[in-house]
Motif scaffolding. Structure first.
Motif, PDB file in Angstrom:
ATOM      1  N   ILE A 328      -7.037  -3.929  24.594  1.00  0.00           N
ATOM      2  CA  ILE A 328      -6.824  -5.202  24.038  1.00  0.00           C
ATOM      3  C   ILE A 328      -7.945  -6.140  24.050  1.00  0.00           C
ATOM      4  CG2 ILE A 328      -5.212  -6.873  23.682  1.00  0.00           C
ATOM      5  CD1 ILE A 328      -4.131  -4.137  22.912  1.00  0.00           C
ATOM      6  N   LEU A 329      -8.428  -6.280  25.374  1.00  0.00           N
ATOM      7  CA  LEU A 329      -9.550  -7.164  25.358  1.00  0.00           C
ATOM      8  C   LEU A 329     -10.794  -6.562  25.074  1.00  0.00           C
ATOM      9  CD1 LEU A 329      -9.203  -7.931  29.113  1.00  0.00           C
ATOM     10  CD2 LEU A 329      -8.739  -9.581  27.365  1.00  0.00           C
ATOM     11  N   ARG A 330     -10.742  -5.376  24.680  1.00  0.00           N
ATOM     12  CA  ARG A 330     -12.152  -4.859  24.004  1.00  0.00           C
ATOM     13  C   ARG A 330     -11.771  -4.674  22.469  1.00  0.00           C
ATOM     14  NH1 ARG A 330     -12.023  -0.503  27.725  1.00  0.00           N
ATOM     15  NH2 ARG A 330     -11.601   0.830  25.929  1.00  0.00           N
ATOM     16  N   GLY A 331     -10.652  -5.336  21.975  1.00  0.00           N
ATOM     17  CA  GLY A 331     -10.243  -5.237  20.634  1.00  0.00           C
ATOM     18  C   GLY A 331      -9.908  -3.900  20.092  1.00  0.00           C
ATOM     19  N   VAL A 332      -9.674  -3.011  20.628  1.00  0.00           N
ATOM     20  CA  VAL A 332      -9.440  -1.661  20.230  1.00  0.00           C
ATOM     21  C   VAL A 332      -8.609  -1.361  19.081  1.00  0.00           C
ATOM     22  CG1 VAL A 332      -8.627   0.941  20.652  1.00  0.00           C
ATOM     23  CG2 VAL A 332     -10.356  -0.114  22.218  1.00  0.00           C
ATOM     24  N   PRO A 333      -7.300  -2.304  19.047  1.00  0.00           N
ATOM     25  CA  PRO A 333      -6.369  -2.148  18.030  1.00  0.00           C
ATOM     26  C   PRO A 333      -7.064  -2.692  16.717  1.00  0.00           C
ATOM     27  CG  PRO A 333      -5.347  -2.897  19.774  1.00  0.00           C
ATOM     28  CD  PRO A 333      -6.878  -2.901  20.354  1.00  0.00           C
ATOM     29  N   VAL A 334      -8.228  -3.548  16.829  1.00  0.00           N
ATOM     30  CA  VAL A 334      -8.753  -3.953  15.440  1.00  0.00           C
ATOM     31  C   VAL A 334      -9.703  -2.763  14.777  1.00  0.00           C
ATOM     32  CG1 VAL A 334     -10.462  -5.694  14.406  1.00  0.00           C
ATOM     33  CG2 VAL A 334      -8.892  -6.458  16.645  1.00  0.00           C
ATOM     34  N   LEU A 336      -8.753   0.413  14.758  1.00  0.00           N
ATOM     35  CA  LEU A 336      -7.935   1.731  14.401  1.00  0.00           C
ATOM     36  C   LEU A 336      -8.190   1.689  12.875  1.00  0.00           C
ATOM     37  CD1 LEU A 336      -4.636   0.896  16.384  1.00  0.00           C
ATOM     38  CD2 LEU A 336      -6.330   2.342  16.941  1.00  0.00           C
ATOM     39  N   ALA A 337      -7.559   2.943  12.216  1.00  0.00           N
ATOM     40  CA  ALA A 337      -7.439   3.345  10.884  1.00  0.00           C
ATOM     41  C   ALA A 337      -6.702   2.208  10.365  1.00  0.00           C
ATOM     42  CB  ALA A 337      -7.005   4.644  10.800  1.00  0.00           C
ATOM     43  N   LYS A 338      -5.779   1.670  10.740  1.00  0.00           N
ATOM     44  CA  LYS A 338      -4.909   0.629  10.258  1.00  0.00           C
ATOM     45  C   LYS A 338      -5.280  -0.543  11.245  1.00  0.00           C
ATOM     46  CE  LYS A 338      -1.425   3.211   7.720  1.00  0.00           C
ATOM     47  NZ  LYS A 338       0.072   3.582   7.541  1.00  0.00           N
ATOM     48  N   PRO A 339      -6.254  -1.286  11.068  1.00  0.00           N
ATOM     49  CA  PRO A 339      -6.407  -2.396  11.848  1.00  0.00           C
ATOM     50  C   PRO A 339      -5.156  -3.251  12.485  1.00  0.00           C
ATOM     51  CG  PRO A 339      -8.032  -2.232  10.431  1.00  0.00           C
ATOM     52  CD  PRO A 339      -7.118  -1.416   9.954  1.00  0.00           C
ATOM     53  N   VAL A 340      -4.903  -3.594  13.568  1.00  0.00           N
ATOM     54  CA  VAL A 340      -3.928  -4.616  13.924  1.00  0.00           C
ATOM     55  C   VAL A 340      -4.632  -5.750  14.636  1.00  0.00           C
ATOM     56  CG1 VAL A 340      -1.723  -4.803  15.144  1.00  0.00           C
ATOM     57  CG2 VAL A 340      -2.411  -2.546  14.223  1.00  0.00           C
ATOM     58  N   ASP A 341      -4.412  -6.871  14.330  1.00  0.00           N
ATOM     59  CA  ASP A 341      -4.803  -8.015  14.967  1.00  0.00           C
ATOM     60  C   ASP A 341      -4.093  -8.579  15.922  1.00  0.00           C
ATOM     61  OD1 ASP A 341      -6.520 -10.163  15.783  1.00  0.00           O
ATOM     62  OD2 ASP A 341      -6.328 -11.320  13.719  1.00  0.00           O
ATOM     63  N   ILE A 342      -4.091  -7.836  16.865  1.00  0.00           N
ATOM     64  CA  ILE A 342      -3.526  -8.330  18.412  1.00  0.00           C
ATOM     65  C   ILE A 342      -4.294  -8.736  19.607  1.00  0.00           C
ATOM     66  CG2 ILE A 342      -1.241  -6.996  17.710  1.00  0.00           C
ATOM     67  CD1 ILE A 342      -1.742  -4.810  19.610  1.00  0.00           C
ATOM     68  N   SER A 343      -4.053  -9.516  20.408  1.00  0.00           N
ATOM     69  CA  SER A 343      -4.934  -9.864  21.567  1.00  0.00           C
ATOM     70  C   SER A 343      -3.921 -10.224  22.592  1.00  0.00           C
ATOM     71  CB  SER A 343      -5.568 -11.356  21.165  1.00  0.00           C
ATOM     72  OG  SER A 343      -4.644 -12.355  21.184  1.00  0.00           O
ATOM     73  N   MET A 344      -4.348 -10.444  23.938  1.00  0.00           N
ATOM     74  CA  MET A 344      -3.995 -10.185  25.133  1.00  0.00           C
ATOM     75  C   MET A 344      -3.086 -11.756  25.047  1.00  0.00           C
ATOM     76  SD  MET A 344      -3.489  -7.855  27.154  1.00  0.00           S
ATOM     77  CE  MET A 344      -2.517  -8.843  28.002  1.00  0.00           C
ATOM     78  N   ASN A 345      -3.699 -12.650  24.341  1.00  0.00           N
ATOM     79  CA  ASN A 345      -2.512 -14.024  24.327  1.00  0.00           C
ATOM     80  C   ASN A 345      -1.290 -13.872  23.943  1.00  0.00           C
ATOM     81  OD1 ASN A 345      -4.809 -15.573  25.374  1.00  0.00           O
ATOM     82  ND2 ASN A 345      -5.471 -15.875  23.201  1.00  0.00           N
TER      83      ASN A 345
END
Length: 374
Positions: A328-334, A336-345
């Protein structure tokens, strides 16, 4: 006080529990294992890493027909850009070989700028998997710009104390959930095997659970402290390292924080995740009355988002999306093939809500009467 009495009983029982000793020994082995891994894989050796980038650049160019890459040549804009990237990587290797760190930072910033330009060029999607992602490149750009602005001419050694701890906490994410799952998978079941000890004391179940949580939490904190203690020989032999060296993270956008901030943030997340896993183990122990079923449920819930990344975009508020906090801190979900904008906050909020809900469930449904055999 009933809680103190329950805690005293729990400490008596836990004193003979070998699982805690095994957990501490496992932490020691893992920390020293990381040291041997760094040495064996030559991690942190910038020349070795940049040679890998150079071969990757060659592989990327092999996807194109040989063209004239000069400004007036017949090569595409993307091809010309990639040729320039390869040239910059070669210059990075040369600057590292000559130990000119400032030149390396300047060249690295230029490389990040070239890659930023490449994202907008026609055909980039065909070679995107061979290059750093847009987010990773943004983090690299911010890092090298900071190093140039501050006129830095050195980088930390992974065998120094602070850089090693940073490396450890950057890679500990997924393993920490697994470690805590094993550690707490029989948090109640072990004591149900010692009913003769428990039944001799009029301990209410809620007081008993609270005492078990305190004991398990102390064991977890001890494991974290042991990480710092085991790395002390690196401090003695190679020095402290730079605690303020920047690290790129994703918190809704690419940003830089100091190494010591990343380590503190990681420890905070690890403690919060530990509480989450511990409470979930208590609920599963009471419902399933089996350590192996408890572990099975833990692993299913944890690994499903990894095995099926599409679940992250389908259920973005699933707390298990945030258990591997490094991703999450590296922004891996962003990326993804279907990007997800989630963060540790967001993750912190969701995990805290889940902890409160589990505490409510335990207090409401599991805290009546005396302890009984599972």
């Amino acid at each position: 006080m009933p809680v103190l009495r329950a805690l005293k009983i729990g400490l008596v029982i836990e004193r003979g529990n070998r699982k805690n000793l095994v957990a501490l020994v496992a932490v020691i082995i893992i920390v020293f294992g990381f040291m041997f891994y760094i040495q064996a894989q030559a991690l942190g050796n910038q020349i070795v890493e940049k040679k890998g980038d150079f071969y990757s650049a060659q592989a990327t160019l092999s996807k194109f027909q040989v063209k004239d890459a000069s400004e007036t040549g017949d090569g595409s804009d993307l091809y010309k850009n990639l040729v320039k990237q390869k040239s910059k990587i070669a210059l990075q290797i040369a600057s590292l070989t000559m130990d000119k760190q400032s030149l390396y930072f300047e060249t690295s910033l230029q490389l990040a700028e070239l890659r930023k330009e490449a994202f907008e060029l026609e055909g980039y999607e065909n070679i995107a998997e061979l290059l750093p992602s847009k987010l990773q490149n943004s983090m690299n750009y911010l890092y090298f710009k900071r190093m140039i602005d501050e006129e830095k001419d050195t980088q930390s050694n992974l065998f120094q104390y602070i850089p090693f701890l940073l490396f450890f906490f950057i890679h500990v994410g997924a393993g920490w959930y697994i470690f805590i799952s094993f550690h707490t998978s029989s948090i109640l079941l072990d004591d149900f095997e010692h009913t003769s000890i428990i039944q001799g004391f009029p301990v209410q179940f809620d007081h008993y659970i609270l005492s078990k949580c305190i004991i398990a939490f102390l064991s977890i904190v001890t494991s974290i402290l042991l990480i710092f203690i085991c790395a002390i020989p690196l401090w003695v032999l190679n020095g402290l390292g730079n605690p303020l060296e920047p690290v790129g993270i994703y918190v809704g956008n690419a940003t830089l924080i100091s190494t010591i901030q990343y380590i503190a943030m990681s420890v905070g997340y690890m403690i919060l995740i530990s509480i989450f896993v511990m409470l979930l183990s208590i609920i599963l122990n009471v419902l399933l009355k089996n350590m192996y079923l408890t572990l099975f449920v833990h692993f299913i819930l944890f690994f499903l988002p990894m095995i099926f990344p599409s679940l992250i975009s389908l259920i973005p508020y699933n707390p298990f999306n945030f258990m591997n906090f490094n991703d999450i801190l590296r922004g891996v979900p962003v990326d993804l093939a279907k990007p997800v904008d989630i963060s540790m906050n967001l993750g912190l909020i969701i995990i805290c809500i889940c902890i409160i809900l589990m505490l409510f469930v335990i207090k409401t449904f599991f805290s009546t009467g005396k302890i009984k055999r599972a």
